[in-house]
Design a protein around this motif. Structure first.
Motif, short mmCIF file in Angstrom:
data_model
loop_
_atom_site.label_atom_id
_atom_site.label_comp_id
_atom_site.label_asym_id
_atom_site.label_seq_id
_atom_site.Cartn_x
_atom_site.Cartn_y
_atom_site.Cartn_z
N UNK A 31 0.85 -1.20 0.00
CA UNK A 31 0.00 0.00 0.00
C UNK A 31 0.88 1.25 0.00
N UNK A 32 1.95 1.22 0.80
CA UNK A 32 2.87 2.36 0.83
C UNK A 32 3.41 2.64 -0.57
N UNK A 81 -7.33 -4.72 -1.69
CA UNK A 81 -6.08 -4.70 -2.45
C UNK A 81 -5.46 -3.31 -2.29
N UNK A 82 -4.20 -3.19 -2.66
CA UNK A 82 -3.52 -1.90 -2.60
C UNK A 82 -4.27 -0.87 -3.47
N UNK A 83 -4.75 -1.30 -4.62
CA UNK A 83 -5.49 -0.40 -5.52
C UNK A 83 -6.79 0.08 -4.87
N UNK A 88 -7.87 3.94 -3.89
CA UNK A 88 -9.14 4.56 -4.30
C UNK A 88 -9.86 5.14 -3.09
N UNK A 89 -9.87 4.42 -1.97
CA UNK A 89 -10.53 4.93 -0.77
C UNK A 89 -9.82 6.16 -0.23
N UNK A 90 -8.48 6.13 -0.23
CA UNK A 90 -7.72 7.29 0.23
C UNK A 90 -8.06 8.49 -0.61
N UNK A 91 -8.04 8.35 -1.92
CA UNK A 91 -8.27 9.49 -2.81
C UNK A 91 -9.71 9.99 -2.74
N UNK A 92 -10.64 9.13 -2.36
CA UNK A 92 -12.02 9.59 -2.23
C UNK A 92 -12.24 10.38 -0.93
#
Length: 79
Positions: A13-14, A67-69, A73-77
């Motif tokens: 994830x990092x 998944x890392x992807x 997506x959650x972070x960016x939202x």
């Protein structure tokens, strides 16, 4: 981009977040979350770091089962 705190064990994830241009800091203790716009935890030792306490002023994402992807997506939202 955003400053994101990520638990040490989540190396994939990092890297995914760095690849998207985010500044990533490893979370070793609660104070590491200072200044972060979002924090990602593994969920394995939920609340061991106190990340669910109201003293943390950012969104906390539990990465278990994602998944890392999907985490990216959650972070960016949320930022």
């Amino acid at each position: 981009m955003a400053k994101i705190g990520v638990e040490q064990s989540l190396t994939n994830v990092q890297q995914a977040l760095r690849d998207r241009g985010h500044e990533v800091v490893q979370l070793r203790q609660e104070s590491d979350a200072n200044g972060c716009q979002c924090c990602v935890i593994s969920g394995q030792d939920e609340n061991v770091m106190g990340m669910q306490a109201t003293s943390v002023q950012c969104s906390v994402i539990d990465a278990s089962g994602l998944t890392a992807e999907e985490v990216c997506q959650q972070v960016e939202s949320r930022i």
